[in-house]
Each structure stands twice: as structure tokens, then as C-alpha cells.
Design a protein around this motif. Sequence first.
Motif, PDB file in Angstrom:
ATOM      1  N   ALA A 128     -41.603  21.348  16.332  1.00  0.00           N
ATOM      2  CA  ALA A 128     -40.129  21.156  15.783  1.00  0.00           C
ATOM      3  C   ALA A 128     -39.936  19.748  15.911  1.00  0.00           C
ATOM      4  O   ALA A 128     -40.665  18.899  16.627  1.00  0.00           O
ATOM      5  CB  ALA A 128     -38.489  22.067  16.287  1.00  0.00           C
ATOM      6  N   TYR A 129     -39.298  18.791  14.604  1.00  0.00           N
ATOM      7  CA  TYR A 129     -39.661  17.176  13.848  1.00  0.00           C
ATOM      8  C   TYR A 129     -38.162  17.132  15.415  1.00  0.00           C
ATOM      9  O   TYR A 129     -36.903  17.801  15.088  1.00  0.00           O
ATOM     10  CB  TYR A 129     -39.121  17.904  12.952  1.00  0.00           C
ATOM     11  N   LEU A 130     -38.247  16.979  16.624  1.00  0.00           N
ATOM     12  CA  LEU A 130     -37.138  16.342  17.473  1.00  0.00           C
ATOM     13  C   LEU A 130     -36.363  15.088  16.976  1.00  0.00           C
ATOM     14  O   LEU A 130     -37.974  14.058  16.091  1.00  0.00           O
ATOM     15  CB  LEU A 130     -37.704  15.813  18.582  1.00  0.00           C
ATOM     16  N   GLY A 131     -35.158  14.592  17.300  1.00  0.00           N
ATOM     17  CA  GLY A 131     -34.385  13.205  17.390  1.00  0.00           C
ATOM     18  C   GLY A 131     -35.165  12.035  18.464  1.00  0.00           C
ATOM     19  O   GLY A 131     -36.107  12.314  19.082  1.00  0.00           O
ATOM     20  N   GLY A 132     -34.397  11.584  18.776  1.00  0.00           N
ATOM     21  CA  GLY A 132     -34.776  10.119  19.486  1.00  0.00           C
ATOM     22  C   GLY A 132     -33.937   9.632  20.572  1.00  0.00           C
ATOM     23  O   GLY A 132     -34.235   8.851  21.147  1.00  0.00           O
ATOM     24  N   PHE A 133     -33.247  11.292  20.211  1.00  0.00           N
ATOM     25  CA  PHE A 133     -32.389  11.046  21.892  1.00  0.00           C
ATOM     26  C   PHE A 133     -33.049  11.293  23.468  1.00  0.00           C
ATOM     27  O   PHE A 133     -32.776  10.702  24.719  1.00  0.00           O
ATOM     28  CB  PHE A 133     -31.181  11.462  21.634  1.00  0.00           C
ATOM     29  N   GLY A 134     -34.063  12.272  22.808  1.00  0.00           N
ATOM     30  CA  GLY A 134     -34.664  12.556  23.856  1.00  0.00           C
ATOM     31  C   GLY A 134     -35.464  10.949  24.758  1.00  0.00           C
ATOM     32  O   GLY A 134     -35.565  10.887  25.536  1.00  0.00           O
ATOM     33  N   ILE A 135     -35.918  10.627  23.517  1.00  0.00           N
ATOM     34  CA  ILE A 135     -37.107   9.294  23.949  1.00  0.00           C
ATOM     35  C   ILE A 135     -35.548   7.668  24.497  1.00  0.00           C
ATOM     36  O   ILE A 135     -36.460   6.955  25.247  1.00  0.00           O
ATOM     37  CB  ILE A 135     -37.002   8.755  22.432  1.00  0.00           C
ATOM     38  N   ALA A 136     -34.673   7.375  24.028  1.00  0.00           N
ATOM     39  CA  ALA A 136     -33.525   7.714  24.476  1.00  0.00           C
ATOM     40  C   ALA A 136     -33.591   7.505  25.760  1.00  0.00           C
ATOM     41  O   ALA A 136     -32.856   6.540  26.847  1.00  0.00           O
ATOM     42  CB  ALA A 136     -31.880   7.703  23.872  1.00  0.00           C
ATOM     43  N   GLU A 137     -33.144   8.873  26.521  1.00  0.00           N
ATOM     44  CA  GLU A 137     -32.943   9.215  27.647  1.00  0.00           C
ATOM     45  C   GLU A 137     -33.604   8.536  28.548  1.00  0.00           C
ATOM     46  O   GLU A 137     -33.703   8.081  30.166  1.00  0.00           O
ATOM     47  CB  GLU A 137     -33.517  10.760  27.836  1.00  0.00           C
ATOM     48  N   CYS A 138     -35.489   8.563  28.692  1.00  0.00           N
ATOM     49  CA  CYS A 138     -36.365   7.604  28.971  1.00  0.00           C
ATOM     50  C   CYS A 138     -36.210   6.740  29.262  1.00  0.00           C
ATOM     51  O   CYS A 138     -36.623   5.940  30.729  1.00  0.00           O
ATOM     52  CB  CYS A 138     -37.967   8.380  28.242  1.00  0.00           C
ATOM     53  N   LEU A 139     -36.074   6.068  27.682  1.00  0.00           N
ATOM     54  CA  LEU A 139     -35.105   4.534  28.418  1.00  0.00           C
ATOM     55  C   LEU A 139     -34.777   3.895  28.949  1.00  0.00           C
ATOM     56  O   LEU A 139     -34.870   3.322  30.210  1.00  0.00           O
ATOM     57  CB  LEU A 139     -36.041   3.442  27.112  1.00  0.00           C
ATOM     58  N   ARG A 140     -33.366   4.606  29.395  1.00  0.00           N
ATOM     59  CA  ARG A 140     -32.318   4.476  29.930  1.00  0.00           C
ATOM     60  C   ARG A 140     -32.950   4.138  31.152  1.00  0.00           C
ATOM     61  O   ARG A 140     -32.044   3.873  32.218  1.00  0.00           O
ATOM     62  CB  ARG A 140     -31.386   5.275  29.453  1.00  0.00           C
ATOM     63  N   ALA A 141     -33.321   5.329  32.015  1.00  0.00           N
ATOM     64  CA  ALA A 141     -33.930   5.596  32.696  1.00  0.00           C
ATOM     65  C   ALA A 141     -35.080   4.969  33.337  1.00  0.00           C
ATOM     66  O   ALA A 141     -35.713   4.802  34.563  1.00  0.00           O
ATOM     67  CB  ALA A 141     -34.361   7.313  32.754  1.00  0.00           C
ATOM     68  N   GLY A 142     -35.611   4.391  32.766  1.00  0.00           N
ATOM     69  CA  GLY A 142     -36.541   2.587  33.220  1.00  0.00           C
ATOM     70  C   GLY A 142     -38.103   2.373  32.615  1.00  0.00           C
ATOM     71  O   GLY A 142     -39.041   2.473  33.439  1.00  0.00           O
ATOM     72  N   ALA A 143     -38.085   4.096  32.002  1.00  0.00           N
ATOM     73  CA  ALA A 143     -39.045   3.963  31.429  1.00  0.00           C
ATOM     74  C   ALA A 143     -40.172   2.602  30.501  1.00  0.00           C
ATOM     75  O   ALA A 143     -39.413   2.309  30.022  1.00  0.00           O
ATOM     76  CB  ALA A 143     -39.556   5.363  30.636  1.00  0.00           C
ATOM     77  N   ASP A 144     -41.388   2.910  31.166  1.00  0.00           N
ATOM     78  CA  ASP A 144     -42.515   1.534  30.471  1.00  0.00           C
ATOM     79  C   ASP A 144     -43.162   1.728  29.217  1.00  0.00           C
ATOM     80  O   ASP A 144     -43.403   2.053  27.758  1.00  0.00           O
ATOM     81  CB  ASP A 144     -42.714   1.041  31.300  1.00  0.00           C
ATOM     82  N   ILE A 145     -43.248   3.432  29.558  1.00  0.00           N
ATOM     83  CA  ILE A 145     -44.250   4.020  28.000  1.00  0.00           C
ATOM     84  C   ILE A 145     -43.382   5.391  28.116  1.00  0.00           C
ATOM     85  O   ILE A 145     -43.260   6.238  28.837  1.00  0.00           O
ATOM     86  CB  ILE A 145     -45.683   4.089  28.604  1.00  0.00           C
ATOM     87  N   VAL A 146     -43.151   6.098  27.254  1.00  0.00           N
ATOM     88  CA  VAL A 146     -42.525   6.744  26.337  1.00  0.00           C
ATOM     89  C   VAL A 146     -43.718   7.635  25.357  1.00  0.00           C
ATOM     90  O   VAL A 146     -43.577   7.418  24.202  1.00  0.00           O
ATOM     91  CB  VAL A 146     -41.245   6.598  25.956  1.00  0.00           C
TER      92      VAL A 146
END
Length: 558
Positions: A128-146
Motif C-alpha cells: 500500500a502507498y502510505l502517507g507522511g504521518f508515520g515519517i512525521a512521528e519518527c522525526l518528532r521523536a528525534g530520529a536522525d534517519i527515517v
Amino acid sequence: MTVLRIGNFSGFYGDRSDALREMLTGGEVDILTGDYLAELTMLILARDRLKDPGAGYARTLLRQLEDCLGLAHERGVKIVTNAGGLNSAGLASAVRELADRLGIPVRVAHVEGDDLTASHPGTLAAHAYLGGFGIAECLRAGADIVVTGRVTDAALVTGPAAARFGWGPTDHDRLAGAVVAGHVLECGTQATGGNYAFFREGDVRRPGFPLAEIHADGSSVVTKHPGTGGFVDVGTVTAQLLYETGGGRYAGPDVTARLDTVRLSQDGPDRVRIEGVRGEAPPPSLKVGLNRLGGFRNEVVFVLTGLDIEAKAGLVQAQLTDALAKSPPSEARWELVRTDRADAGTEETASALLRLVVRDADERVVGRALSGAAVELALGSYPGFHVLSPPGKGSPYGVFEDVYVPHGAVDHRAVLHDGRRIAVAPPQETRPLEAVPDPDLPEPLPPGPTRRAPLGLVAGARSGDKGGNANVGVWARTDEAWRWLAHELTAERFRQLIPESRDLPVTRHLLPNLRAVNFVVEGILGAGVAAQARFDPQAKALGEWLRSRHLDIPEALL
């Protein structure tokens, strides 16, 4: 921060390996995105995974990170990439191991939930083609690489923008603006003069990679690092906006962007401002790309030199048809390509090419049967018999199709660097996708003298593939040319200029803000790029063929 600078360092699996370093050292940037996935790439990765269950991701990213991970950490640049392909967890783990070996303290997170293969028996991969909010959660939690798997290409930009500016699922206009910026960036140097109809207007020997300055209201400026090659103008951005799109509504899992509202303006050298983008709630379903084995194919190209080209082609075609009569392939396509010239100065320019492509569910029918039949003709066919290369054993080919599932059918999750898993809720507000009514046509040009000339003298084009369909976006460079183009280049005229499309559904979409018409040709690519149903299986040059066709063009435009 009022501006988020997002750059791209990869537009496909196989792009320039030094682009990551170039983007890190060439100027200011906050986020770098790497887009590695396409319909064909998913099939390639699926075949990799059949050989090795731990594979299924773009390994080239690891080589790029080995060179540049320390530099990205030093400069505080975060990296977001869909190189995870079919195995985002596997790539995230490999990146952590690399970082530990290099002694670089980075936090690596990944997104999962796109893999629906288990619920689609008979497929090699269903994602499935997912959207960007999973990426946003990773970045909000401090990820350097997603690392993600199959997300929409634009999600690599919408996710970071939503994280930086605090956008929520109902911020449709802002999200739509980021989708448009993401679509411009996703194919790398196609936005900076690469593959551009008017490429002679700048030095595009080595175009720089693009970046977008995203603002909190969703508007953006597309540019590139100073001193890099290529150029950015309204034309290069228009071309990329028309690439692999259709009508005024461009649907995604987070938002439907209204392409008919996009306004472009030159904002200085190598700077194009994008504003005015409106957004709507996304459709109630998600697109799922299915890749399956379609059968086996083989091909052989006969070289026909000098005189009697058509008679020679007829002879070898009859001979092979007779030789394969006991077990004929389910599909055999012959194409005579007249590259020969009369009284040619070289043997190569005196030669034409006769291409045979065969397909069948049985590997033996397209393998040894064809190879043996073709080789046996070597001393008993037309004069000057030879082939470009001997036919092989045959190879499997893939078939791509898309289906749709409700948002709730996927388990979209952000897996953080510390192992925590955050569920990403589906959108609460959706809107069924409907075509935008055609806008009013501009006033036609007054009557005047015309001249027979190629369309490309007054219009640019960019074409591409979506499954078995192709799109061809055509845009005018002046208001006067747009007034002519909108009336002249109808769906019927398109069918006349592109004979392959005459018996296929052709839909024309008008985009006046871009001075563009966008055509969608259904079925022209058969079962998709992996099936290689035509000479140009991804329709990359379909737009350039259209630009080379001659029409009666007003002399005032020429």
C-alpha cells in the motif's frame, strides 16, 4: 524556524551515488530525501527477496551512508528515504550496524504497515502507498534517519513538513502545498533541467539536485545549491508537475492536492515560487501496487542490410513462424524498424532492424525453442543474415496492477529508534475522488496564416507511466501559445498524432494555471513496465514523439 529546507539526493534506484555528498556540502539544507522506489523497482526487490529473505531493500544507500553518515551527523541534517522497499526494518537494522561500526551516534527509525502481500495470494509483492504521518512521528521523536517502505513519493516531503510545522490531518491546504513540492523534488534532477524539452537553454551536462524551501503555510520555493549545474525555471517545474499526473485532483493518502490551483512564478535566478495550492480530504481508500509473475519472454533482433529490406523481413518471419508452429508462443510481436538509408556510407546506416518479442507461460516455449529456431537459420535465410545477439534462455517478466483498500486495512506504524511503536491513525475525514469539471477555454487566436511545423517549436512535453497507462503533459510557454494549444490539441487530435492511441481511451485534462493539457492514455503500456509491452515500456519518450509531429501552427507563434 520559518523555512524548512528539504533537498533530494536520489530520484530512482541507480541515481548518482555522489549526490548525497554534493547535497550535504553544497549549501544549507535541513532534510535530505532519497526516493528509490518505482513500480519496476518493487518487482526487482521482490525477486531479490525470493533469493534472500533478508534482502528487499536498496543496498546502494548503505554505500552512500558509509561515505556521508558522519558528515550528515556533523551538519545536523536528517535523512528520510523509502530505500527500505520491501524490508524497511531490515534496512534500518543495517543502518544501525553501519553507524555502530563507524562510531556515529545516530537515531534510526522506520515506518511499516505497507506490506499486504499475505492478503494477496499469487503476488510477489503487494504494498500500500502510505502517507507522511508515520515519517512525521519518527522525526518528532528525534530520529536522525527515517527509513520507509512503499510510501507515496511526496510523503518524503509532507512527513518532515508536518513534523516541523505541527500540521495535522485536516490541514489540507498546507499538506497539499507540500505534496506539490514533494512531487517536484521526487525525481531529482528532472526538476533542474534533466530530461527537459528545452534542454538547450542551459548547461544540463550534470544538473544539480533540487531542494524546496517549505513555509508554514504550505507554499514553497524550488531551487538548487549555488554553483551546481542545470537550471530551475517555471518550465522545468511545470514539466515535473505534469509528470505521471492526470487531472486537477492529485489524490494521495493524506490529502488530495488540487493541481488546477497551483500558481508558479519566477522568484529570481534558479528560484520558482509555488503558491495558492488548495487541498481536499483524501479519498476513502488507499492504492495498493501488486506485482506478480506474468510469464516468460525472449527476443531476437535480426539485422537486415541493403536492398529488399521488406522481402528479407518477410522471409525470416515466415521461416520462424513455420519453425515454431508445433508449439507457438501465446504472443509473438514483430516490429520492423527502418533505420536504413539508401546508398549509405556505412554498413550500419544501410541496415534495418527486425525485432521479435515472444511471451508465454511456459519458459521452454520462449527459451530453447526460439533460440534453436533462430540459430538454425544462420546459413539458410536472407542474404547477410545476422542478429544483434543470440537469443537467450528467456527471462521472467512481471505484471503490475493496482487495487484499492480502505485506510483501516493497513497497520501504519512508526517504529522509533528506541523500539517503541506508534500507531498512525487513518484520516477521519475523506472525500470520494471526482474529476474536476473542465474549465472554460481561453479565447481562440484570431485567424491568420499558418505553417506546417513540429508541435515542439511552441510547446514542451513530459511523459511517463502509471501501471499500464501513460500520461503526456503538454504545456505552452506564452499566453498566446496557450490560447492556440487549448483549442488545437484535443483528445481526437492526440489520437491522430499518436496512432498507437487511436483505439484506446484518451482523456484530456485542462490546467490553465500551468498553461497545460494533460493526457492519460489507458492501456498503451499493456501490463506495465515490467511486461515490456512496447518499445518504450515506460512511455518516457512518448511526449517527445508527440512534439516531433507536425501540425498547422499559426505563424505568429513561430
